[in-house]
Enzyme design. Structure first.
Site, PDB file in Angstrom:
ATOM      1  N   ASP A  17      19.352 -14.824  18.380  1.00 29.75           N
ATOM      2  CA  ASP A  17      19.314 -13.490  17.811  1.00 29.75           C
ATOM      3  C   ASP A  17      18.259 -13.498  16.704  1.00 29.75           C
ATOM      4  O   ASP A  17      17.850 -14.565  16.236  1.00 29.75           O
ATOM      5  CB  ASP A  17      20.706 -13.156  17.265  1.00 29.75           C
ATOM      6  CG  ASP A  17      20.730 -11.882  16.451  1.00 29.75           C
ATOM      7  OD1 ASP A  17      20.293 -10.836  16.964  1.00 29.75           O
ATOM      8  OD2 ASP A  17      21.189 -11.937  15.292  1.00 29.75           O
ATOM      9  N   ASP A  19      17.863 -10.590  13.707  1.00 27.58           N
ATOM     10  CA  ASP A  19      18.364 -10.090  12.419  1.00 27.58           C
ATOM     11  C   ASP A  19      19.654 -10.808  12.034  1.00 27.58           C
ATOM     12  O   ASP A  19      20.618 -10.821  12.805  1.00 27.58           O
ATOM     13  CB  ASP A  19      18.639  -8.592  12.502  1.00 27.58           C
ATOM     14  CG  ASP A  19      17.391  -7.777  12.759  1.00 27.58           C
ATOM     15  OD1 ASP A  19      17.035  -6.956  11.900  1.00 27.58           O
ATOM     16  OD2 ASP A  19      16.761  -7.960  13.821  1.00 27.58           O
ATOM     17  N   ASP A 181      24.682 -14.244  14.746  1.00 23.51           N
ATOM     18  CA  ASP A 181      25.432 -14.140  13.487  1.00 23.51           C
ATOM     19  C   ASP A 181      26.547 -13.102  13.497  1.00 23.51           C
ATOM     20  O   ASP A 181      27.128 -12.829  12.445  1.00 23.51           O
ATOM     21  CB  ASP A 181      24.471 -13.783  12.350  1.00 23.51           C
ATOM     22  CG  ASP A 181      24.009 -12.329  12.429  1.00 23.51           C
ATOM     23  OD1 ASP A 181      24.260 -11.555  11.481  1.00 23.51           O
ATOM     24  OD2 ASP A 181      23.404 -11.960  13.458  1.00 23.51           O
TER      25      ASP A 181
END
Length: 230
Positions: A17, A19, A181
């Site tokens: 990922d 961001d 995250d």
């Protein structure tokens, strides 16, 4: 970090990922949202509210920040204002998380295949990757209006295809992993049939990651490196 050779240990293909995982983008996202809401005469969102609402792309971020009574026309205006501002200011405060530039480069040097799959707009992914991770990733994909966003598996499958037959074989053999995250990333990995390593330095708390079903959680780049290398 130790000199690990591909094929001796760990995952051979790693999909990240962006961001909250590779880059801390939250302040620029928040300022773009604040600008867009203010430009359309709407109440602002706090930084904490913005952080809780990100993960599914900017349209969902904006939808979650508008009153339930918002018309489609108003939603379109806010998205347009957000896009215009973010295009010019996406890199005002954005920065890599500690150790991640070095880790990504080292994984590539070890011969591992590395990719990025993000719900961020594709133009922003390209420009930010060029700024902070130039030449490091084999594939870097952002979202478009014609492709379902994560947690749908389509972007992950597309990234594996672009990485080539070896990456697809890695995925089938359990030698590919997804790193993210948030609960969106945990679900993305599950939908794609990949193991997931969650990172706790991003936009969700440790408790939220555990509640989402994250089984492996890294709190530093060194811990992530160890989890990837096995």
């Amino acid at each position: 970090m130790s000199d690990t050779k591909l094929g001796t240990t760990g995952y051979a293909t790693v999909i990240f990922d962006l961001d909250g995982t590779l880059l801390n983008t939250i302040e620029d996202l928040h300022l773009a949202l604040a600008h867009a809401l203010d430009a359309c005469g709407l109440a602002p969102a706090t930084l904490a509210q913005t952080q809780a609402r990100v993960g599914n792309g900017r349209a969902k971020l904006i939808e979650r920040s508008l009153p339930a009574s918002a018309s489609p026309e108003l939603t379109t205006r806010v998205i347009s204002a957000f896009d215009h501002y973010y295009a010019a200011h996406k890199n005002d405060h954005t920065h890599p998380y500690p150790g991640m530039v070095e880790l990504a480069a080292r994984l590539r040097d070890e011969g591992r295949r590395v990719a990025v799959v993000s719900n961020k707009s594709n133009y922003a992914v390209r420009e930010l990757m060029d700024s902070y991770y130039p030449g490091v990733f084999d594939v870097a994909m952002g979202s478009s209006d014609t492709v379902p966003k994560k947690p749908n598996r389509i972007m992950v499958d597309t990234a594996l295809t672009r990485l080539g037959a070896a990456a697809q074989a890695d995925a089938a053999a359990g030698r590919a992993v997804y790193v993210g995250d948030s609960e969106v990333d945990v679900a993305t990995a599950a939908n794609a049939g990949l193991p997931c390593i969650a990172v706790s330095w991003g936009f969700r708390t440790l408790e939220q990651l555990r509640a989402a079903g994250a089984a492996t959680i890294a709190s530093t780049a060194d811990e992530l490196a160890h989890a990837i290398r096995g």
